[in-house]
Design a protein around this motif. Sequence first.
Motif, PDB file in Angstrom:
ATOM      1  N   THR A  40       0.820  -1.399  -0.159  1.00  0.00           N
ATOM      2  CA  THR A  40       0.000  -0.130   0.043  1.00  0.00           C
ATOM      3  C   THR A  40       0.777   1.356   0.049  1.00  0.00           C
ATOM      4  O   THR A  40       1.681   1.474   0.871  1.00  0.00           O
ATOM      5  N   GLN A  41       0.640   2.027  -0.881  1.00  0.00           N
ATOM      6  CA  GLN A  41       1.221   3.367  -1.153  1.00  0.00           C
ATOM      7  C   GLN A  41       0.562   4.462  -0.927  1.00  0.00           C
ATOM      8  O   GLN A  41       0.840   5.655  -0.548  1.00  0.00           O
ATOM      9  N   GLY A  42      -0.965   4.539  -1.435  1.00  0.00           N
ATOM     10  CA  GLY A  42      -1.983   5.632  -1.433  1.00  0.00           C
ATOM     11  C   GLY A  42      -3.265   4.878  -0.808  1.00  0.00           C
ATOM     12  O   GLY A  42      -3.458   3.708  -1.500  1.00  0.00           O
ATOM     13  N   GLU A  52      -7.010   2.297  -4.178  1.00  0.00           N
ATOM     14  CA  GLU A  52      -5.548   2.121  -3.299  1.00  0.00           C
ATOM     15  C   GLU A  52      -4.557   2.059  -4.244  1.00  0.00           C
ATOM     16  O   GLU A  52      -4.626   1.555  -5.606  1.00  0.00           O
ATOM     17  N   GLU A  85       3.236   5.220  -6.222  1.00  0.00           N
ATOM     18  CA  GLU A  85       3.282   5.720  -4.731  1.00  0.00           C
ATOM     19  C   GLU A  85       2.013   6.499  -4.586  1.00  0.00           C
ATOM     20  O   GLU A  85       0.862   5.859  -4.946  1.00  0.00           O
ATOM     21  N   GLY A  86       1.934   7.584  -3.978  1.00  0.00           N
ATOM     22  CA  GLY A  86       0.601   8.033  -3.653  1.00  0.00           C
ATOM     23  C   GLY A  86      -0.228   8.494  -4.714  1.00  0.00           C
ATOM     24  O   GLY A  86       0.062   8.703  -5.798  1.00  0.00           O
ATOM     25  N   GLY A 126       3.665  10.343  -0.755  1.00  0.00           N
ATOM     26  CA  GLY A 126       2.471  10.722  -0.719  1.00  0.00           C
ATOM     27  C   GLY A 126       1.850  11.499  -1.366  1.00  0.00           C
ATOM     28  O   GLY A 126       2.468  12.593  -1.662  1.00  0.00           O
ATOM     29  N   ASN A 169       5.133   9.956   4.787  1.00  0.00           N
ATOM     30  CA  ASN A 169       4.956   9.177   3.772  1.00  0.00           C
ATOM     31  C   ASN A 169       3.374   9.302   3.099  1.00  0.00           C
ATOM     32  O   ASN A 169       3.194  10.749   2.776  1.00  0.00           O
ATOM     33  N   GLU A 170       2.565   8.444   3.291  1.00  0.00           N
ATOM     34  CA  GLU A 170       1.328   8.386   2.792  1.00  0.00           C
ATOM     35  C   GLU A 170       0.254   9.672   3.742  1.00  0.00           C
ATOM     36  O   GLU A 170       0.709   9.757   4.962  1.00  0.00           O
ATOM     37  N   ASN A 221       0.971   1.680   6.722  1.00  0.00           N
ATOM     38  CA  ASN A 221       0.921   2.915   5.514  1.00  0.00           C
ATOM     39  C   ASN A 221      -0.456   2.867   4.907  1.00  0.00           C
ATOM     40  O   ASN A 221      -0.573   1.678   4.318  1.00  0.00           O
ATOM     41  N   GLY A 222      -1.210   4.124   5.052  1.00  0.00           N
ATOM     42  CA  GLY A 222      -2.230   3.859   4.200  1.00  0.00           C
ATOM     43  C   GLY A 222      -3.309   4.565   5.384  1.00  0.00           C
ATOM     44  O   GLY A 222      -3.972   3.966   6.293  1.00  0.00           O
TER      45      GLY A 222
END
Length: 249
Positions: A40-42, A52, A85-86, A126, A169-170, A221-222
């Motif tokens: 998970t990045q975004g 996602e 990524e995001g 993010g 990050n996110e 992350n998320g």
Amino acid sequence: MKLRSVFVLGFLACISCAAGVKDYKVSVVASYPHDPDAYTQGLFFHGDTLYESTGQYGKSSFRRVDLQTGRVIKKMDFADKYFGEGSVMLDGKLYILTWTNKVAFVYDAATLKYERTWSYPREGWGLTTDGERLYASDGTNKIYVLSPDFKLQRTIFVKLNGRNLRYLNELEWIDGKIWANVYTTDLIVVINPETGEVDARIDCSGLLPGNLRTPDTDVLNGIAVDGKGRIFLTGKNWPRLYEVKLVKP
């Protein structure tokens, strides 16, 4: 992205001694299935739908996800050379960053049809929006405020107790504040977008229980908030997504 934990030791000391910052923990309201193969990045809601973006070379994707079952309703894969990524939607457009490819992609939000690629002069981490502008992180203490055509409007310098806070990050915009995962930690910080000061920190340690962790389980992350104000959290390769509420420790 992946960094060694030793890189964050310096700012962890800053976090542990922060003064004048509100502290919270999270309490689980509900638990939902989450694809354990999703790095998970975004994570965000648009309307009632959960979206996602995921990372890793050769595995990066963007998904429309059923909240209740975790089932991927629609999936868009990226070429192997891109590390996703995001991501966020704004004014009918879907924006997705890449990590080190120095490009950002724009799609039609309704159809997910590709529209264009923007040159992007920094690492992508993010991404979120206040409904008018984009807010992007790059792993430093900076959050970049961008127009929808990726023109830099201003830079937010994030500080915790007067010291630079890196590894943001996110991102998620919640009630006029920017929530950010602090990479490689179980912490989320709540940032005042006008001053860059951290107003609150949220300890999410223990959110994913040990019996659900595997060798592939990665970091928290998320962050996503739906139209009802419900807050959801997950992590990279986590098997669960959690609806949470904030509680005082």
